[in-house]
Design a protein around this motif. Structure first.
Motif, PDB file in Angstrom:
ATOM      1  N   GLN A  90      89.894  83.291  70.461  1.00 18.73           N
ATOM      2  CA  GLN A  90      89.394  84.389  71.286  1.00 18.73           C
ATOM      3  C   GLN A  90      88.935  85.550  70.400  1.00 18.73           C
ATOM      4  O   GLN A  90      87.901  86.176  70.665  1.00 18.73           O
ATOM      5  N   VAL A  91      89.705  85.844  69.380  1.00 11.42           N
ATOM      6  CA  VAL A  91      89.386  86.948  68.476  1.00 11.42           C
ATOM      7  C   VAL A  91      88.120  86.638  67.691  1.00 11.42           C
ATOM      8  O   VAL A  91      87.240  87.497  67.526  1.00 11.42           O
ATOM      9  N   LEU A  92      88.007  85.418  67.211  1.00 10.82           N
ATOM     10  CA  LEU A  92      86.830  85.021  66.445  1.00 10.82           C
ATOM     11  C   LEU A  92      85.574  85.080  67.295  1.00 10.82           C
ATOM     12  O   LEU A  92      84.491  85.428  66.806  1.00 10.82           O
ATOM     13  N   ASP A  93      85.705  84.767  68.584  1.00 15.42           N
ATOM     14  CA  ASP A  93      84.561  84.790  69.484  1.00 15.42           C
ATOM     15  C   ASP A  93      84.102  86.213  69.798  1.00 15.42           C
ATOM     16  O   ASP A  93      82.938  86.427  70.156  1.00 15.42           O
ATOM     17  N   ASP A  94      84.997  87.183  69.676  1.00 17.12           N
ATOM     18  CA  ASP A  94      84.670  88.576  69.999  1.00 17.12           C
ATOM     19  C   ASP A  94      85.251  89.489  68.926  1.00 17.12           C
ATOM     20  O   ASP A  94      85.972  90.445  69.214  1.00 17.12           O
ATOM     21  N   TRP A  95      84.916  89.179  67.677  1.00 20.07           N
ATOM     22  CA  TRP A  95      85.529  89.839  66.524  1.00 20.07           C
ATOM     23  C   TRP A  95      85.290  91.349  66.521  1.00 20.07           C
ATOM     24  O   TRP A  95      86.215  92.136  66.252  1.00 20.07           O
ATOM     25  N   GLY A  96      84.084  91.773  66.799  1.00 18.50           N
ATOM     26  CA  GLY A  96      83.762  93.190  66.743  1.00 18.50           C
ATOM     27  C   GLY A  96      84.592  94.038  67.688  1.00 18.50           C
ATOM     28  O   GLY A  96      84.891  95.199  67.392  1.00 18.50           O
ATOM     29  N   PHE A  97      84.980  93.488  68.822  1.00 21.86           N
ATOM     30  CA  PHE A  97      85.752  94.225  69.815  1.00 21.86           C
ATOM     31  C   PHE A  97      87.259  94.091  69.587  1.00 21.86           C
ATOM     32  O   PHE A  97      87.998  95.085  69.676  1.00 21.86           O
ATOM     33  N   MET A  98      87.712  92.883  69.273  1.00 26.96           N
ATOM     34  CA  MET A  98      89.151  92.639  69.202  1.00 26.96           C
ATOM     35  C   MET A  98      89.785  92.945  67.852  1.00 26.96           C
ATOM     36  O   MET A  98      90.947  93.360  67.776  1.00 26.96           O
ATOM     37  N   SER A  99      89.061  92.731  66.757  1.00 25.34           N
ATOM     38  CA  SER A  99      89.683  92.927  65.445  1.00 25.34           C
ATOM     39  C   SER A  99      90.135  94.371  65.196  1.00 25.34           C
ATOM     40  O   SER A  99      91.201  94.586  64.596  1.00 25.34           O
ATOM     41  N   PRO A 100      89.400  95.406  65.653  1.00 26.02           N
ATOM     42  CA  PRO A 100      89.923  96.768  65.476  1.00 26.02           C
ATOM     43  C   PRO A 100      91.233  97.003  66.232  1.00 26.02           C
ATOM     44  O   PRO A 100      92.108  97.735  65.752  1.00 26.02           O
ATOM     45  N   GLN A 101      91.370  96.377  67.390  1.00 29.08           N
ATOM     46  CA  GLN A 101      92.616  96.514  68.143  1.00 29.08           C
ATOM     47  C   GLN A 101      93.772  95.839  67.411  1.00 29.08           C
ATOM     48  O   GLN A 101      94.888  96.374  67.350  1.00 29.08           O
ATOM     49  N   LEU A 102      93.500  94.668  66.844  1.00 27.07           N
ATOM     50  CA  LEU A 102      94.532  93.979  66.067  1.00 27.07           C
ATOM     51  C   LEU A 102      94.884  94.783  64.819  1.00 27.07           C
ATOM     52  O   LEU A 102      96.047  94.815  64.404  1.00 27.07           O
ATOM     53  N   GLN A 103      93.896  95.420  64.220  1.00 20.75           N
ATOM     54  CA  GLN A 103      94.136  96.252  63.043  1.00 20.75           C
ATOM     55  C   GLN A 103      95.066  97.417  63.389  1.00 20.75           C
ATOM     56  O   GLN A 103      95.980  97.747  62.620  1.00 20.75           O
ATOM     57  N   ASP A 104      94.863  98.013  64.541  1.00 16.05           N
ATOM     58  CA  ASP A 104      95.749  99.098  64.977  1.00 16.05           C
ATOM     59  C   ASP A 104      97.180  98.601  65.147  1.00 16.05           C
ATOM     60  O   ASP A 104      98.142  99.274  64.746  1.00 16.05           O
ATOM     61  N   LEU A 105      97.318  97.422  65.749  1.00 15.65           N
ATOM     62  CA  LEU A 105      98.651  96.848  65.918  1.00 15.65           C
ATOM     63  C   LEU A 105      99.272  96.523  64.566  1.00 15.65           C
ATOM     64  O   LEU A 105     100.470  96.758  64.336  1.00 15.65           O
TER      65      LEU A 105
END
Length: 357
Positions: free
Chosen positions: A37-52
């Motif tokens: 899921q993250v790979l499919d929408d990296w631009g949106f999800m990866s910053p959120q994961l980075q915050d976590l």
């Protein structure tokens, strides 16, 4: 950041964020449940994961728990594509020299690559289950990357921009099945069982200055039955960097998010000693290479392939001296379980290690 997938009884597991020191984890459920899921929408999800990830490392995350590699699946438990190269030409040179063959000139300009099974990966501490010791069981210590979308015709530099995550791999090989398979002219199949990957996959910033020109400039450690047999430098002698490997795939097709690309066996050149003999002080990342060295030196291989009960540990330390990806730590096991005596030979052992990956 560092990402892992924990076993939960499903095929794709549960995505977690792992602390930099690999001691704590936090479920990423509020962002994404699976890595694809993250790979499919990296631009949106990866910053959120980075915050976590930042919250986990600074002690601000409220629901962390101890990270246990034994609970890990492969970071991407099944992938749309697993393409493994042979980026270290020294490995190819040794294999060819051991059987008295020349390396074609094209091998220095065009990467070797095969497409392996991507429907069934192993976790970092899962057993390597094999039908017979007679198949010539071998480990292969490698580096692998997970890509985002890369367009057909991408240049190597453009392909580098498509790398999302890096991890380690054990590309298990059944060496005694390889000669007959390659003789058919269609490449590897049964000789390449499920590949294992490290507990975590990391973003390029975690590698830091060791990531240069599409290569990881760190030592890859291999320990067989507790004895260190390889401390190979993964950087300078990587003939084709990851951008070149990905661009090779993209020559005639699009590369989609969730593709995994491997480096092939990490290999270093030998050095000449004072007596004129060659030595390989950094060891080896697969047994086939050791057997090739023995053949070159003495005329015949001496080191045997792996047996049931053998263990293999593959790990890489970062510039800070700490484990970067966690360790692949596996045992070779019979299909009948363990402990078990070696079964009757299913295949006739071959005398030639004809693998160049």
């Amino acid at each position: 950041m560092k990402l892992a997938t924990l076993k939960d009884g499903s095929r794709d597991g549960q995505l977690v964020v792992v602390s930099r020191d690999l001691t704590l984890a936090h479920y990423a459920t509020g962002i994404a449940s699976r890595l694809q899921q993250v790979l499919d929408d990296w631009g949106f999800m990866s910053p959120q994961l980075q915050d976590l990830y930042d919250a986990v490392n600074t002690g601000r995350a409220r629901h962390t728990f101890p990270f246990d590699p034994a609970m890990c699946m492969a970071p991407l438990p099944r992938a749309y594509q697993w393409a493994d190269g042979s980026a270290y030409i020294n490995h190819v040179e040794l294999v060819r020299k051991a059987r008295g063959a020349e390396v074609p000139e094209s091998f220095y300009t065009d990467p070797l690559m095969y497409q392996g099974g991507s429907d069934d990966f192993l976790g970092p501490v899962d057993d390597v289950v094999v039908p017979s010791e007679a198949m010539g069981i071998d480990f292969e210590a490698e580096i692998a990357v997970i890509t985002g979308d890369v367009k057909m015709g991408a240049t190597p530099d453009q392909a580098l921009d498509g790398i999302r995550l890096v991890m380690l791999a054990n590309d298990v090989s059944l060496r005694n099945l390889i000669p007959a398979e390659l003789a058919k002219g269609f490449g590897f199949f049964q000789s390449k069982p499920a590949t294992a990957f490290s507990p975590v996959a990391v973003t390029l910033d975690e590698i830091g200055e060791a990531w240069q020109d599409g290569r990881v400039h760190l030592a890859l450690q291999s320990s067989w039955n507790g004895r260190k047999v390889g401390m190979c430098d993964a950087g300078p002698e990587m003939t084709f960097h990851f951008g070149q490997l990905i661009a090779h795939i993209a020559k005639t097709r699009n590369v989609r998010a969730g593709s995994i690309v491997g480096s092939g066996t990490v290999s270093n050149k030998g050095v000449e000693k004072k007596d004129g003999q060659m030595d390989w002080p950094k060891g080896y990342s697969c047994i086939a290479e050791k057997r090739c060295i023995e053949t070159i030196q003495t005329g015949a291989p001496v080191t045997e392939f792996m047996k049931f009960g053998d263990t293999i540990r593959i790990e890489m330390k970062g510039l800070d001296g700490r484990s970067l990806f966690g360790a692949i730590d596996q045992e070779i096991v019979s299909v009948n379980g363990r402990p078990k005596e070696a079964p009757v030979s299913l295949v006739k052992p071959q005398t030639e290690d004809a693998a160049e990956d």
